[in-house]
Design a protein around this motif. Structure first.
Motif, PDB file in Angstrom:
ATOM      1  N   GLY A  46       0.739  -1.149  -0.070  1.00 16.46           N
ATOM      2  CA  GLY A  46      -0.113  -0.128  -0.008  1.00 16.46           C
ATOM      3  C   GLY A  46       1.011   1.391  -0.114  1.00 16.46           C
ATOM      4  O   GLY A  46       0.145   2.402  -0.204  1.00 16.46           O
ATOM      5  N   SER A  47       2.281   1.081   0.330  1.00 18.73           N
ATOM      6  CA  SER A  47       3.042   2.456   0.340  1.00 18.73           C
ATOM      7  C   SER A  47       2.967   3.072  -0.894  1.00 18.73           C
ATOM      8  O   SER A  47       2.588   4.523  -1.094  1.00 18.73           O
ATOM      9  CB  SER A  47       4.593   1.820   0.788  1.00 18.73           C
ATOM     10  N   GLN A  48       2.855   2.535  -2.114  1.00 20.76           N
ATOM     11  CA  GLN A  48       3.027   3.406  -3.569  1.00 20.76           C
ATOM     12  C   GLN A  48       1.671   4.200  -3.722  1.00 20.76           C
ATOM     13  O   GLN A  48       1.857   5.430  -3.924  1.00 20.76           O
ATOM     14  CB  GLN A  48       3.006   2.226  -4.546  1.00 20.76           C
ATOM     15  N   ASP A  49       0.433   3.618  -3.336  1.00 16.69           N
ATOM     16  CA  ASP A  49      -0.642   4.437  -3.680  1.00 16.69           C
ATOM     17  C   ASP A  49      -0.915   5.470  -2.534  1.00 16.69           C
ATOM     18  O   ASP A  49      -1.031   6.692  -2.702  1.00 16.69           O
ATOM     19  CB  ASP A  49      -1.801   3.624  -3.382  1.00 16.69           C
ATOM     20  N   ALA A  50      -0.218   5.373  -1.194  1.00 16.35           N
ATOM     21  CA  ALA A  50      -0.403   6.202  -0.270  1.00 16.35           C
ATOM     22  C   ALA A  50       0.573   7.211  -0.527  1.00 16.35           C
ATOM     23  O   ALA A  50       0.238   8.555  -0.384  1.00 16.35           O
ATOM     24  CB  ALA A  50       0.079   5.446   1.092  1.00 16.35           C
ATOM     25  N   ILE A  51       1.832   6.932  -1.079  1.00 15.50           N
ATOM     26  CA  ILE A  51       2.959   8.109  -1.181  1.00 15.50           C
ATOM     27  C   ILE A  51       2.245   8.978  -2.508  1.00 15.50           C
ATOM     28  O   ILE A  51       2.423  10.224  -2.447  1.00 15.50           O
ATOM     29  CB  ILE A  51       4.244   7.712  -1.753  1.00 15.50           C
ATOM     30  N   ASN A  52       1.849   8.261  -3.347  1.00 17.98           N
ATOM     31  CA  ASN A  52       1.298   9.100  -4.598  1.00 17.98           C
ATOM     32  C   ASN A  52       0.097   9.745  -4.275  1.00 17.98           C
ATOM     33  O   ASN A  52      -0.233  11.216  -4.881  1.00 17.98           O
ATOM     34  CB  ASN A  52       0.915   8.107  -5.729  1.00 17.98           C
ATOM     35  N   GLN A  53      -0.850   9.324  -3.225  1.00 17.08           N
ATOM     36  CA  GLN A  53      -1.918  10.386  -2.896  1.00 17.08           C
ATOM     37  C   GLN A  53      -1.244  11.503  -2.066  1.00 17.08           C
ATOM     38  O   GLN A  53      -1.810  12.715  -2.323  1.00 17.08           O
ATOM     39  CB  GLN A  53      -2.751   9.677  -2.079  1.00 17.08           C
ATOM     40  N   MET A  54      -0.403  11.499  -1.201  1.00 16.55           N
ATOM     41  CA  MET A  54       0.333  12.242  -0.506  1.00 16.55           C
ATOM     42  C   MET A  54       1.022  13.464  -1.149  1.00 16.55           C
ATOM     43  O   MET A  54       0.766  14.672  -1.312  1.00 16.55           O
ATOM     44  CB  MET A  54       1.403  11.800   0.434  1.00 16.55           C
ATOM     45  N   ILE A  55       1.613  12.823  -2.421  1.00 17.24           N
ATOM     46  CA  ILE A  55       2.208  13.921  -3.471  1.00 17.24           C
ATOM     47  C   ILE A  55       1.222  14.809  -4.185  1.00 17.24           C
ATOM     48  O   ILE A  55       1.319  15.914  -4.569  1.00 17.24           O
ATOM     49  CB  ILE A  55       2.988  13.234  -4.693  1.00 17.24           C
ATOM     50  N   THR A  56       0.143  14.231  -4.401  1.00 15.72           N
ATOM     51  CA  THR A  56      -1.089  14.808  -4.955  1.00 15.72           C
ATOM     52  C   THR A  56      -1.703  16.107  -4.143  1.00 15.72           C
ATOM     53  O   THR A  56      -2.012  17.023  -4.523  1.00 15.72           O
ATOM     54  CB  THR A  56      -1.994  13.882  -5.571  1.00 15.72           C
TER      55      THR A  56
END
Length: 341
Positions: free
Chosen positions: A234-244
């Motif tokens: 789940g790290s990938q989706d979480a980090i990309n949401q954070m970036i957004t």
């Protein structure tokens, strides 16, 4: 003296080993009393770290989250029975530019080096932190995990911009709970939002300003800084949401451990001028800062009590195994072993 050490020798198999330890002027002897099971311990216990890693690390005593009582202090400074939290990081050198928890030479309990599943633990004086006499030891048992969040916040404080009106924490598990709790107490005037995917877990975050499901985040939702406490796939989706959803020149603190490579939106990282900070484990200063916070803000302990998922008295190796198996079935909180073996 003969010390009994309870070592994992293969997946789901724990055996007793005997080591001869001499009392010395260098070590305080601690009798563990409360041991908290961590996800990292479970990865070893179940063998999910992979065959190669298991062969390198085992046999090894598990547990790096634990508290105990002083059994012997060669200098007579700490009375017998003094409650302490044990620090699992063991540096063997100093570097003015690298923290003790990032030095490759440092040893870490329950990661290639015996953890706290022992009759007695022999620690240097700077590897213990005295606890308040009246503290609930079930809660104190997972202080190490609290220090991980404290360490990440300390790194954030040293490197982030001064705009700190709002924080977002991705992850509705134990680490997300602790991180958002510390942020709320350390930055009482700031808005803290938790982003998760499980309703009954998010319902535990009564102290934050807002809880949002990760699939229902408004497109225009913005925060000043973000903390990732998800880990795994789940790290990938979480980090990309954070970036957004962070504002330009935000800081993204990464705490979740993943065994997999993670793809992130570097174009948006560059466009926004974001700062990504990785944090791992903690150091002795983080332990002292955490214990001091317990004393200064006792209400924190009331909230941390929510994380005590189950407690089990342990008197045999079979009961240790039962505790690990029970923890695997738990969906919330920390499993604590009352160490009476």
């Amino acid at each position: 003296m003969i010390n009994q050490v309870y070592r994992l020798v293969s997946a789901r198999q724990i055996e007793v080993s005997y080591t001869d330890r001499a009392l010395s002027a260098k070590h305080v002897v601690i009798r563990p009393t409360h041991l908290s099971i961590c996800a990292a311990d479970q990865r070893y216990y179940t063998g999910s770290r992979g065959e190669e890693v298991m062969q390198q690390k085992l046999p090894m005593a598990l547990i790096h989250e634990a508290v105990g009582e002083v059994a012997y202090d060669p200098e007579g400074i700490l009375p017998v029975g003094t409650k302490v939290v044990m620090i699992p990081n063991h540096p063997v050198e100093e570097d003015p530019h690298i923290g003790e928890n990032y030095l490759p030479s440092s040893k870490f309990s329950s990661s290639g080096y015996d953890g706290f599943m022992q009759d007695y633990v022999f620690l240097k004086r700077d590897r213990i932190c005295v606890l308040p006499d009246d503290i609930d030891m079930n809660i104190a048992s997972f202080t190490e995990l609290v220090t991980v969040a404290m360490h990440a916040i300390a790194r954030f404080e040293a490197k982030a911009s001064s705009r700190r009106g709002s924080f977002g924490v991705w992850g509705d598990g134990n680490l997300g709970f602790i991180t958002s709790l510390l942020l709320k107490f350390l930055y009482p005037d700031c808005r803290v939002t938790v982003f998760g995917k499980t309703g009954y877990k998010l319902s535990q975050f009564s102290f934050v300003d807002d809880c949002l499901f990760i699939n229902d985040i408004p497109a225009d939702y913005r925060i000043d800084h973000a903390f990732e406490c998800v880990g795994g796939k789940g790290s990938q989706d979480a980090i990309n949401q954070m970036i957004t959803h962070v504002r330009p020149e935000a800081t993204l603190s990464l705490l979740g451990v993943s065994e997999y490579p993670t793809e992130i939106n570097t174009r948006l990282v560059l466009e926004k001028g974001l700062l990504l900070i990785g944090s791992s484990r903690s150091n002795a200063e983080d332990f002292q800062r955490t214990v001091d916070l317990y004393t200064q803000q006792p209400k924190i302990l009331q909230y941390l009590a929510t994380l005590v998922g189950s407690t089990q008295e342990v008197t045999t190796v079979q009961e240790v195994i039962q505790a690990f198996e029970k923890d695997l079935a738990s969906s919330w909180g920390k499993s604590v072993m009352l160490w009476k073996i």
